[in-house]
Design a protein around this motif. Structure first.
Motif, PDB file in Angstrom:
ATOM      1  N   VAL A  27       0.854  -1.191   0.000  1.00 37.97           N
ATOM      2  CA  VAL A  27       0.000   0.000   0.000  1.00 37.97           C
ATOM      3  C   VAL A  27       0.891   1.242   0.000  1.00 37.97           C
ATOM      4  CG1 VAL A  27      -1.726   1.333   1.266  1.00 37.97           C
ATOM      5  CG2 VAL A  27      -1.871  -1.167   1.214  1.00 37.97           C
ATOM      6  N   VAL A  28       0.622   2.151  -0.924  1.00 33.99           N
ATOM      7  CA  VAL A  28       1.341   3.425  -0.984  1.00 33.99           C
ATOM      8  C   VAL A  28       0.349   4.532  -0.627  1.00 33.99           C
ATOM      9  CG1 VAL A  28       2.618   5.034  -2.444  1.00 33.99           C
ATOM     10  CG2 VAL A  28       2.904   2.563  -2.767  1.00 33.99           C
ATOM     11  N   PRO A  29       0.518   5.205   0.515  1.00 36.84           N
ATOM     12  CA  PRO A  29      -0.398   6.285   0.890  1.00 36.84           C
ATOM     13  C   PRO A  29      -0.300   7.473  -0.073  1.00 36.84           C
ATOM     14  CG  PRO A  29       0.859   5.497   2.789  1.00 36.84           C
ATOM     15  CD  PRO A  29       1.488   4.892   1.569  1.00 36.84           C
ATOM     16  N   MET A  30      -1.387   8.217  -0.200  1.00 35.10           N
ATOM     17  CA  MET A  30      -1.409   9.378  -1.076  1.00 35.10           C
ATOM     18  C   MET A  30      -0.345  10.407  -0.677  1.00 35.10           C
ATOM     19  SD  MET A  30      -3.198  10.307  -3.751  1.00 35.10           S
ATOM     20  CE  MET A  30      -4.832   9.578  -3.630  1.00 35.10           C
ATOM     21  N   THR A  31      -0.082  10.528   0.614  1.00 32.02           N
ATOM     22  CA  THR A  31       0.933  11.463   1.097  1.00 32.02           C
ATOM     23  C   THR A  31       2.309  11.141   0.516  1.00 32.02           C
ATOM     24  OG1 THR A  31      -0.273  11.850   3.144  1.00 32.02           O
ATOM     25  CG2 THR A  31       2.063  12.361   3.165  1.00 32.02           C
ATOM     26  N   THR A  55      -0.002 -13.995  -6.239  1.00 34.82           N
ATOM     27  CA  THR A  55       0.549 -12.675  -6.538  1.00 34.82           C
ATOM     28  C   THR A  55       0.141 -11.668  -5.481  1.00 34.82           C
ATOM     29  OG1 THR A  55      -1.362 -12.082  -7.893  1.00 34.82           O
ATOM     30  CG2 THR A  55       0.507 -13.098  -9.023  1.00 34.82           C
ATOM     31  N   GLY A  56       1.018 -10.714  -5.255  1.00 31.96           N
ATOM     32  CA  GLY A  56       0.703  -9.620  -4.358  1.00 31.96           C
ATOM     33  C   GLY A  56      -0.058  -8.535  -5.106  1.00 31.96           C
ATOM     34  N   ARG A  57      -0.521  -7.540  -4.363  1.00 33.68           N
ATOM     35  CA  ARG A  57      -1.295  -6.464  -4.968  1.00 33.68           C
ATOM     36  C   ARG A  57      -0.707  -5.123  -4.538  1.00 33.68           C
ATOM     37  NH1 ARG A  57      -5.921  -8.862  -6.760  1.00 33.68           N
ATOM     38  NH2 ARG A  57      -7.181  -6.981  -6.893  1.00 33.68           N
ATOM     39  N   LEU A  58      -0.815  -4.147  -5.431  1.00 37.08           N
ATOM     40  CA  LEU A  58      -0.374  -2.788  -5.157  1.00 37.08           C
ATOM     41  C   LEU A  58      -1.594  -1.877  -5.126  1.00 37.08           C
ATOM     42  CD1 LEU A  58       1.768  -0.472  -4.979  1.00 37.08           C
ATOM     43  CD2 LEU A  58       1.753  -0.453  -7.488  1.00 37.08           C
ATOM     44  N   ALA A  59      -1.736  -1.112  -4.050  1.00 39.60           N
ATOM     45  CA  ALA A  59      -2.887  -0.209  -3.907  1.00 39.60           C
ATOM     46  C   ALA A  59      -2.418   1.176  -3.487  1.00 39.60           C
ATOM     47  CB  ALA A  59      -3.874  -0.758  -2.882  1.00 39.60           C
ATOM     48  N   ILE A  60      -3.156   2.184  -3.912  1.00 37.35           N
ATOM     49  CA  ILE A  60      -2.943   3.552  -3.444  1.00 37.35           C
ATOM     50  C   ILE A  60      -4.039   3.848  -2.419  1.00 37.35           C
ATOM     51  CG2 ILE A  60      -2.800   5.996  -4.072  1.00 37.35           C
ATOM     52  CD1 ILE A  60      -0.587   4.333  -5.319  1.00 37.35           C
ATOM     53  N   ASN A 104      -5.979   6.622  -0.112  1.00 37.66           N
ATOM     54  CA  ASN A 104      -6.222   8.054   0.045  1.00 37.66           C
ATOM     55  C   ASN A 104      -6.346   8.385   1.531  1.00 37.66           C
ATOM     56  OD1 ASN A 104      -6.905  10.712  -0.107  1.00 37.66           O
ATOM     57  ND2 ASN A 104      -8.803  10.417  -1.264  1.00 37.66           N
ATOM     58  N   ASP A 105      -5.213   8.774   2.140  1.00 37.40           N
ATOM     59  CA  ASP A 105      -5.234   9.021   3.581  1.00 37.40           C
ATOM     60  C   ASP A 105      -5.968  10.308   3.949  1.00 37.40           C
ATOM     61  OD1 ASP A 105      -2.971  11.118   3.398  1.00 37.40           O
ATOM     62  OD2 ASP A 105      -2.021   9.327   2.613  1.00 37.40           O
ATOM     63  N   TYR A 106      -6.349  11.111   2.943  1.00 40.77           N
ATOM     64  CA  TYR A 106      -7.109  12.330   3.230  1.00 40.77           C
ATOM     65  C   TYR A 106      -8.560  12.006   3.611  1.00 40.77           C
ATOM     66  CZ  TYR A 106      -3.210  15.121   1.595  1.00 40.77           C
ATOM     67  OH  TYR A 106      -1.983  15.700   1.477  1.00 40.77           O
ATOM     68  N   MET A 107      -8.976  10.761   3.391  1.00 39.79           N
ATOM     69  CA  MET A 107     -10.327  10.347   3.796  1.00 39.79           C
ATOM     70  C   MET A 107     -10.407  10.072   5.288  1.00 39.79           C
ATOM     71  SD  MET A 107     -11.718   7.875   0.759  1.00 39.79           S
ATOM     72  CE  MET A 107     -10.682   6.518   1.278  1.00 39.79           C
ATOM     73  N   LEU A 108      -9.258   9.903   5.936  1.00 39.19           N
ATOM     74  CA  LEU A 108      -9.257   9.603   7.364  1.00 39.19           C
ATOM     75  C   LEU A 108      -9.638  10.855   8.156  1.00 39.19           C
ATOM     76  CD1 LEU A 108      -5.973   7.502   7.639  1.00 39.19           C
ATOM     77  CD2 LEU A 108      -8.313   6.667   7.434  1.00 39.19           C
ATOM     78  N   ARG A 138       0.566  11.308   8.905  1.00 40.28           N
ATOM     79  CA  ARG A 138      -0.476  10.822   7.989  1.00 40.28           C
ATOM     80  C   ARG A 138      -0.190   9.373   7.572  1.00 40.28           C
ATOM     81  NH1 ARG A 138      -4.104  14.045   5.781  1.00 40.28           N
ATOM     82  NH2 ARG A 138      -3.961  16.295   6.086  1.00 40.28           N
ATOM     83  N   ILE A 139       1.081   9.100   7.273  1.00 38.46           N
ATOM     84  CA  ILE A 139       1.460   7.748   6.836  1.00 38.46           C
ATOM     85  C   ILE A 139       1.281   6.752   7.986  1.00 38.46           C
ATOM     86  CG2 ILE A 139       3.369   6.330   5.966  1.00 38.46           C
ATOM     87  CD1 ILE A 139       4.439   8.957   4.630  1.00 38.46           C
ATOM     88  N   ILE A 140       1.671   7.166   9.213  1.00 40.70           N
ATOM     89  CA  ILE A 140       1.490   6.296  10.386  1.00 40.70           C
ATOM     90  C   ILE A 140       0.004   6.045  10.628  1.00 40.70           C
ATOM     91  CG2 ILE A 140       1.758   6.168  12.897  1.00 40.70           C
ATOM     92  CD1 ILE A 140       4.416   7.725  12.532  1.00 40.70           C
ATOM     93  N   ASN A 141      -0.825   7.103  10.525  1.00 41.07           N
ATOM     94  CA  ASN A 141      -2.266   6.947  10.712  1.00 41.07           C
ATOM     95  C   ASN A 141      -2.871   5.996   9.677  1.00 41.07           C
ATOM     96  OD1 ASN A 141      -2.455   8.609  12.958  1.00 41.07           O
ATOM     97  ND2 ASN A 141      -2.814  10.462  11.747  1.00 41.07           N
ATOM     98  N   THR A 142      -2.332   6.052   8.442  1.00 38.76           N
ATOM     99  CA  THR A 142      -2.783   5.120   7.401  1.00 38.76           C
ATOM    100  C   THR A 142      -2.508   3.682   7.818  1.00 38.76           C
ATOM    101  OG1 THR A 142      -2.415   6.724   5.626  1.00 38.76           O
ATOM    102  CG2 THR A 142      -2.431   4.401   5.001  1.00 38.76           C
ATOM    103  N   ALA A 143      -1.306   3.430   8.314  1.00 41.06           N
ATOM    104  CA  ALA A 143      -0.928   2.075   8.728  1.00 41.06           C
ATOM    105  C   ALA A 143      -1.802   1.587   9.884  1.00 41.06           C
ATOM    106  CB  ALA A 143       0.551   2.048   9.123  1.00 41.06           C
ATOM    107  N   ILE A 144      -2.050   2.476  10.853  1.00 42.80           N
ATOM    108  CA  ILE A 144      -2.889   2.087  12.002  1.00 42.80           C
ATOM    109  C   ILE A 144      -4.323   1.816  11.551  1.00 42.80           C
ATOM    110  CG2 ILE A 144      -3.883   2.938  14.169  1.00 42.80           C
ATOM    111  CD1 ILE A 144      -1.225   4.413  14.636  1.00 42.80           C
ATOM    112  N   HIS A 145      -4.853   2.635  10.626  1.00 44.05           N
ATOM    113  CA  HIS A 145      -6.205   2.423  10.100  1.00 44.05           C
ATOM    114  C   HIS A 145      -6.314   1.064   9.411  1.00 44.05           C
ATOM    115  CE1 HIS A 145     -10.015   3.245   8.069  1.00 44.05           C
ATOM    116  NE2 HIS A 145      -9.430   2.891   6.923  1.00 44.05           N
TER     117      HIS A 145
END
Length: 459
Positions: A31-35, A88-93, A95-99, A114-121
């Motif tokens: 997962v790659v956060p939008m930030t 296979t693995g998956r790649l996702a973006i 949107n941490d601005y929704m949090l 923001r990135i840490i909050n994404t991981a915790i979510h």
């Protein structure tokens, strides 16, 4: 039984360190956060070396997600799998601005938060799955743990060793007398060279051009070949190592003797010198280069280059030609030249004569790409600040009849993105240890002065 899938959240510094890092997690999800995308976007236009890595990372992500719909990008797009199984693995973006800012979450004012909050979510909505934040930022790893994230890791896929103490030193030292360890040996002599054939069991993890020493200070040899049963060891003796000389310089210890043996051997195309400050890396390399170019005429010129802070930073703001701009960064070389000629009646005249006679050229790493260097000795100083890809660029420039000397001290890394384990110097030491045309020597011991020696040991 397949391994349980893990979700990895990548920090920006991972994609700057390795732009294709998201492809390295095999069957696991990334997962790659939008930030992170925003940070890459702000970095890509800076006039720094990392801007290129940011652009490469953005293009790589775009290629992986080019044909996906917005819904698929959010849900995850399958990544190519190089394993035999079809998982296979998956790649996702994401949107941490929704949090939303809620109690217990870190402030959204900082990108790291923001990135840490994404991981915790993601951890909270995937209770049955391991969720890992991957970052090279130590402080961010501490903050993530403190905020309640269960798993935080450094990116280690590119590391060839787990601990710098296991890095190849270039020699193996036997306790006691070497011959006390040898039960069966055959020897043959050709000219003044003697080769011993001993059982491989004596040294199972051997590699080419590894030096062998004993504590008795009598035996010194070098591994020159092996088969399934035997090792071929060329006997070079301590006396011959200590009697080496180049441009009036003699080794002060056996480690310098091994280094000079490799530096003066025209059959060795790559010499890697590691060790603490003051152990003689630059002086030995320069003296040997002058000996091979001026006295023996084996090469046409000496090219001296090094990374300019910060990691091949632009040198355009300094006045003068390329060589004049490089002069401040190459003072270590001119200092060594002065040491080699301090006894001369007219040192300045000697330096100018040698610079011309040996055709010494100062070049920037920035301008090495695209060149093809023929019949020269290339001295690459301060290698610890270069990445593996930068070193690859330089090494692949070396054409026919060129000898490359890479030197560096892993305790003096200036880069924000490199550690002793991920430095390009560590990378080439491990990658080239089985290459018959290369030698690594760790110059163990400071010979600069008793002040430098004390500082190296106690500071």
């Amino acid at each position: 039984m397949t391994e349980e899938k893990i979700t990895y959240i990548l920090d920006t510094n991972i994609l700057l360190h390795e732009p294709f890092a998201f492809l390295s997690f095999q069957e696991h999800d990334v997962v790659v956060p939008m930030t992170v995308l925003e940070e890459l976007d702000s970095i890509k236009d800076r006039h720094k070396d990392v801007s290129r890595d940011a652009r490469v990372a953005i293009r790589a992500l775009e290629d992986a997600l080019a044909d996906a719909t917005p819904e698929e990008v959010m849900a995850g797009v399958s990544l190519p799998n190089h394993n035999d199984d079809n998982v296979t693995g998956r790649l996702a973006i994401f949107n941490d601005y929704m949090l939303e800012q809620t109690a217990g979450k870190l402030s959204f004012n900082e990108n790291d938060n923001r990135i840490i909050n994404t991981a915790i979510h993601i951890q909270n909505i995937n209770k049955d799955r391991k969720v890992v934040l991957v970052t090279k930022d130590i402080n961010m790893r501490l903050k993530a743990k403190g905020a309640g994230l269960n798993f935080v890791e450094d990116y280690r896929t590119d590391q060839l060793i787990d601990d710098i103490q296991f890095l190849t030193k270039g020699y193996h030292q036997f306790s006691g007398d070497f011959w006390a360890h040898v039960n069966d040996c055959e020897s043959e002599t050709e000219g003044r060279n003697t080769t011993h054939y001993i059982k491989k069991d004596l040294l199972p993890s051997v590699y080419m051009n590894e030096y062998l020493l004993d504590e008795g200070e009598h035996f010194a040899g070098k591994v020159t070949g092996w088969d399934e049963e035997n090792l071929a060891i060329t006997d070079i003796s301590r006396e011959r190592l200590m009697s080496k000389q180049a441009w009036g310089i003699h080794p002060k210890n056996v480690y310098q003797g091994m280094a000079m043996d490799a530096l003066l051997d025209p059959s060795i195309d790559l010499v890697i010198l590691t060790g603490p400050a003051g152990c003689g890396k630059t002086l030995l390399a320069l003296a040997s280069a002058l000996e091979l170019v001026v006295e023996r005429g084996l090469y046409d010129k000496v090219i001296v280059t090094r990374s300019t802070p910060e990691i091949a930073e632009s040198i355009g703001f300094l006045p003068g030609t390329e060589e004049e701009k490089m002069a401040p960064w190459l003072a270590a070389i001119t200092d060594s030249l002065e040491v080699l000629h301090k006894q001369d009646e007219n040192m300045d005249g000697s330096l100018n004569y040698i610079m011309d006679k040996a055709n010494i050229q100062f070049k920037s790493v920035n301008f090495m790409r695209g060149r093809s260097i023929q019949n020269a000795i290339v001295l690459l100083d301060e290698c610890q600040n270069l990445t593996a890809s930068q070193l690859k660029t330089i090494i692949t420039r070396c054409g026919e009849g060129t000898k490359l000397v890479c030197s560096g001290n892993l305790a003096q890394i200036d880069s924000n993105y490199l550690t002793a384990l991920t430095s390009g110097l560590t990378y080439i030491v491990e990658r080239f240890k089985d290459f018959p045309g290369s030698t690594t020597v760790n110059l163990n011991g400071v010979v600069r002065s008793r002040l430098a020696s004390f500082a190296e040991e106690n500071l």
